[in-house]
Structure formats: C-alpha cells, structure tokens
Scaffold this motif. Sequence first.
Motif, PDB file in Angstrom:
ATOM      1  N   ARG A  18       0.829  -1.216   0.000  1.00 39.84           N
ATOM      2  CA  ARG A  18       0.000   0.000   0.000  1.00 39.84           C
ATOM      3  C   ARG A  18       0.857   1.257   0.000  1.00 39.84           C
ATOM      4  NH1 ARG A  18      -4.841  -2.025   3.946  1.00 39.84           N
ATOM      5  NH2 ARG A  18      -5.855  -3.314   2.371  1.00 39.84           N
ATOM      6  N   GLU A  19       1.983   1.229   0.684  1.00 39.96           N
ATOM      7  CA  GLU A  19       2.881   2.390   0.666  1.00 39.96           C
ATOM      8  C   GLU A  19       3.450   2.616  -0.734  1.00 39.96           C
ATOM      9  OE1 GLU A  19       3.475   4.820   2.914  1.00 39.96           O
ATOM     10  OE2 GLU A  19       1.893   3.854   4.058  1.00 39.96           O
ATOM     11  N   VAL A  20       3.777   1.534  -1.433  1.00 43.51           N
ATOM     12  CA  VAL A  20       4.243   1.676  -2.818  1.00 43.51           C
ATOM     13  C   VAL A  20       3.135   2.282  -3.671  1.00 43.51           C
ATOM     14  CG1 VAL A  20       4.981   0.437  -4.902  1.00 43.51           C
ATOM     15  CG2 VAL A  20       5.961  -0.175  -2.679  1.00 43.51           C
ATOM     16  N   GLN A  21       1.913   1.799  -3.497  1.00 49.00           N
ATOM     17  CA  GLN A  21       0.771   2.353  -4.241  1.00 49.00           C
ATOM     18  C   GLN A  21       0.591   3.831  -3.945  1.00 49.00           C
ATOM     19  OE1 GLN A  21      -2.460  -0.238  -2.958  1.00 49.00           O
ATOM     20  NE2 GLN A  21      -2.674  -0.969  -5.063  1.00 49.00           N
ATOM     21  N   ARG A  22       0.641   4.187  -2.682  1.00 47.15           N
ATOM     22  CA  ARG A  22       0.457   5.586  -2.295  1.00 47.15           C
ATOM     23  C   ARG A  22       1.585   6.454  -2.850  1.00 47.15           C
ATOM     24  NH1 ARG A  22      -0.916   5.976   3.922  1.00 47.15           N
ATOM     25  NH2 ARG A  22      -1.638   8.042   3.308  1.00 47.15           N
ATOM     26  N   GLY A  23       2.793   5.936  -2.873  1.00 45.49           N
ATOM     27  CA  GLY A  23       3.916   6.666  -3.456  1.00 45.49           C
ATOM     28  C   GLY A  23       3.734   6.878  -4.942  1.00 45.49           C
ATOM     29  N   THR A  24       3.276   5.840  -5.621  1.00 43.54           N
ATOM     30  CA  THR A  24       3.039   5.937  -7.058  1.00 43.54           C
ATOM     31  C   THR A  24       1.940   6.948  -7.359  1.00 43.54           C
ATOM     32  OG1 THR A  24       3.752   3.639  -7.354  1.00 43.54           O
ATOM     33  CG2 THR A  24       2.445   4.616  -9.127  1.00 43.54           C
ATOM     34  N   LEU A  25       0.867   6.905  -6.588  1.00 42.58           N
ATOM     35  CA  LEU A  25      -0.219   7.867  -6.786  1.00 42.58           C
ATOM     36  C   LEU A  25       0.249   9.294  -6.513  1.00 42.58           C
ATOM     37  CD1 LEU A  25      -3.222   5.922  -5.238  1.00 42.58           C
ATOM     38  CD2 LEU A  25      -2.852   6.465  -7.651  1.00 42.58           C
ATOM     39  N   ALA A  26       1.083   9.464  -5.513  1.00 40.72           N
ATOM     40  CA  ALA A  26       1.612  10.799  -5.220  1.00 40.72           C
ATOM     41  C   ALA A  26       2.507  11.282  -6.360  1.00 40.72           C
ATOM     42  CB  ALA A  26       2.372  10.790  -3.896  1.00 40.72           C
ATOM     43  N   GLU A  27       3.314  10.378  -6.917  1.00 47.97           N
ATOM     44  CA  GLU A  27       4.127  10.736  -8.084  1.00 47.97           C
ATOM     45  C   GLU A  27       3.240  11.192  -9.232  1.00 47.97           C
ATOM     46  OE1 GLU A  27       8.213   8.106  -8.365  1.00 47.97           O
ATOM     47  OE2 GLU A  27       6.393   7.256  -9.203  1.00 47.97           O
ATOM     48  N   MET A  28       2.211  10.416  -9.507  1.00 47.16           N
ATOM     49  CA  MET A  28       1.298  10.731 -10.603  1.00 47.16           C
ATOM     50  C   MET A  28       0.573  12.046 -10.352  1.00 47.16           C
ATOM     51  SD  MET A  28      -0.077   6.846 -11.305  1.00 47.16           S
ATOM     52  CE  MET A  28      -1.616   7.394 -11.943  1.00 47.16           C
ATOM     53  N   GLY A  29       0.332  12.369  -9.099  1.00 46.73           N
ATOM     54  CA  GLY A  29      -0.356  13.600  -8.736  1.00 46.73           C
ATOM     55  C   GLY A  29       0.591  14.783  -8.548  1.00 46.73           C
ATOM     56  N   ASN A  30       1.859  14.575  -8.923  1.00 42.22           N
ATOM     57  CA  ASN A  30       2.866  15.626  -8.824  1.00 42.22           C
ATOM     58  C   ASN A  30       2.996  16.168  -7.390  1.00 42.22           C
ATOM     59  OD1 ASN A  30       4.939  17.170  -9.870  1.00 42.22           O
ATOM     60  ND2 ASN A  30       3.601  18.876 -10.420  1.00 42.22           N
ATOM     61  N   ARG A  31       3.055  15.218  -6.444  1.00 43.76           N
ATOM     62  CA  ARG A  31       3.239  15.556  -5.028  1.00 43.76           C
ATOM     63  C   ARG A  31       4.528  14.880  -4.543  1.00 43.76           C
ATOM     64  NH1 ARG A  31      -1.664  13.186  -4.894  1.00 43.76           N
ATOM     65  NH2 ARG A  31      -1.081  11.883  -3.138  1.00 43.76           N
ATOM     66  N   PRO A  32       5.683  15.444  -4.927  1.00 46.76           N
ATOM     67  CA  PRO A  32       6.961  14.779  -4.642  1.00 46.76           C
ATOM     68  C   PRO A  32       7.256  14.560  -3.165  1.00 46.76           C
ATOM     69  CG  PRO A  32       7.324  16.990  -5.524  1.00 46.76           C
ATOM     70  CD  PRO A  32       5.852  16.707  -5.631  1.00 46.76           C
ATOM     71  N   THR A  33       6.831  15.469  -2.306  1.00 40.99           N
ATOM     72  CA  THR A  33       7.089  15.289  -0.871  1.00 40.99           C
ATOM     73  C   THR A  33       6.327  14.082  -0.343  1.00 40.99           C
ATOM     74  OG1 THR A  33       7.448  17.663  -0.620  1.00 40.99           O
ATOM     75  CG2 THR A  33       6.975  16.413   1.389  1.00 40.99           C
ATOM     76  N   ASP A  34       5.074  13.944  -0.754  1.00 44.64           N
ATOM     77  CA  ASP A  34       4.280  12.783  -0.348  1.00 44.64           C
ATOM     78  C   ASP A  34       4.868  11.500  -0.936  1.00 44.64           C
ATOM     79  OD1 ASP A  34       2.555  14.432   1.039  1.00 44.64           O
ATOM     80  OD2 ASP A  34       1.035  14.454  -0.542  1.00 44.64           O
ATOM     81  N   ALA A  35       5.266  11.553  -2.201  1.00 43.86           N
ATOM     82  CA  ALA A  35       5.839  10.367  -2.857  1.00 43.86           C
ATOM     83  C   ALA A  35       7.084   9.910  -2.103  1.00 43.86           C
ATOM     84  CB  ALA A  35       6.169  10.672  -4.317  1.00 43.86           C
ATOM     85  N   ARG A  36       7.946  10.859  -1.777  1.00 45.57           N
ATOM     86  CA  ARG A  36       9.183  10.519  -1.046  1.00 45.57           C
ATOM     87  C   ARG A  36       8.866   9.820   0.275  1.00 45.57           C
ATOM     88  NH1 ARG A  36      14.405  11.262  -0.056  1.00 45.57           N
ATOM     89  NH2 ARG A  36      15.110  11.932   1.990  1.00 45.57           N
ATOM     90  N   ARG A  37       7.931  10.379   1.020  1.00 44.62           N
ATOM     91  CA  ARG A  37       7.573   9.810   2.323  1.00 44.62           C
ATOM     92  C   ARG A  37       7.072   8.374   2.181  1.00 44.62           C
ATOM     93  NH1 ARG A  37       2.483  10.972   4.422  1.00 44.62           N
ATOM     94  NH2 ARG A  37       2.491  12.812   3.080  1.00 44.62           N
ATOM     95  N   HIS A  38       6.199   8.137   1.221  1.00 51.05           N
ATOM     96  CA  HIS A  38       5.628   6.797   1.052  1.00 51.05           C
ATOM     97  C   HIS A  38       6.663   5.797   0.523  1.00 51.05           C
ATOM     98  CE1 HIS A  38       1.652   7.968   2.232  1.00 51.05           C
ATOM     99  NE2 HIS A  38       1.634   8.945   1.329  1.00 51.05           N
ATOM    100  N   PHE A  39       7.512   6.248  -0.393  1.00 49.82           N
ATOM    101  CA  PHE A  39       8.538   5.325  -0.897  1.00 49.82           C
ATOM    102  C   PHE A  39       9.580   5.011   0.167  1.00 49.82           C
ATOM    103  CE2 PHE A  39       7.184   6.619  -5.302  1.00 49.82           C
ATOM    104  CZ  PHE A  39       6.730   5.356  -5.659  1.00 49.82           C
ATOM    105  N   LEU A  40       9.909   5.978   1.005  1.00 49.43           N
ATOM    106  CA  LEU A  40      10.830   5.686   2.106  1.00 49.43           C
ATOM    107  C   LEU A  40      10.216   4.683   3.079  1.00 49.43           C
ATOM    108  CD1 LEU A  40      12.421   9.162   2.925  1.00 49.43           C
ATOM    109  CD2 LEU A  40      13.566   7.139   1.985  1.00 49.43           C
ATOM    110  N   ALA A  41       8.942   4.861   3.377  1.00 53.00           N
ATOM    111  CA  ALA A  41       8.260   3.902   4.259  1.00 53.00           C
ATOM    112  C   ALA A  41       8.294   2.504   3.645  1.00 53.00           C
ATOM    113  CB  ALA A  41       6.818   4.347   4.519  1.00 53.00           C
ATOM    114  N   ALA A  42       7.983   2.427   2.355  1.00 50.94           N
ATOM    115  CA  ALA A  42       7.975   1.127   1.673  1.00 50.94           C
ATOM    116  C   ALA A  42       9.364   0.500   1.677  1.00 50.94           C
ATOM    117  CB  ALA A  42       7.469   1.287   0.237  1.00 50.94           C
TER     118      ALA A  42
END
Length: 112
Positions: A18-42
């Motif tokens: 789910r963290e990978v999914q959330r990171g991918t969605l944040a990337e797609m939504g152009n939210r790099p700070t959120d993407a970074r947080r979720h990918f680090l968690a994953a």
Amino acid sequence: MSSVQTPVSDMLVTVKSREVQRGTLAEMGNRPTDARRHFLAAAHLELVLVGDYEQTGDADLARRGRISAASCFWRAGDPDRARTMFDELIQESPDQADEICETIEELEHHQR
C-alpha cells in the motif's frame, strides 16, 4: 492459548504494498514530498521483510525484496543509496546482474 507466529507478516507485506501504491499515486499527482515519504516507508518495510525472508531461508524472496527496497529508495530521491544496494546485489549474485541492470535502466528512464 498461545498464538502461532508466522515468520513473515502478511500484514507487513500488505502495508508495504500500500505504501508503494500511495507513493506511485503521489508521483502521478505531482506531489513529490508525499511520494518521497511513502517510498521511504515502503523501502524500510521491505528491509524488515528481507530480514524475515532471510530468517526463513528464502534467499529468492530476500533478493527480490532487496531489489524492491533499492527501487523504493531510488524513487524516494536517494539514487546513491539505491545504487550501493544494487552494486552489493550484483556482487553477491552476479548471475542476476542482467535483471538488476534492467531495473536500474527502468528507474533511470522513469526519472527523466
């Protein structure tokens, strides 16, 4: 009544996915700070899973988990840490170098 502990937590696998999914969605939504947080968690969850796989003797899942963790670090904006992990994997499993190099190429292409 004692509970049976499984060596690899299904819940941890689910949360990591789910963290990978959330990171991918944040990337797609152009939210790099959120993407970074979720990918680090994953990435960190994947490293915990790698330890569990190693304890159960599942070298293949441990290797795949390390590739996944490195990929997550890369996507979180830490390609140097990811490259170090990929280099270690290639040193340990030279027969898997092609797969790892393909993963790196995909990450580099995605980064552009």
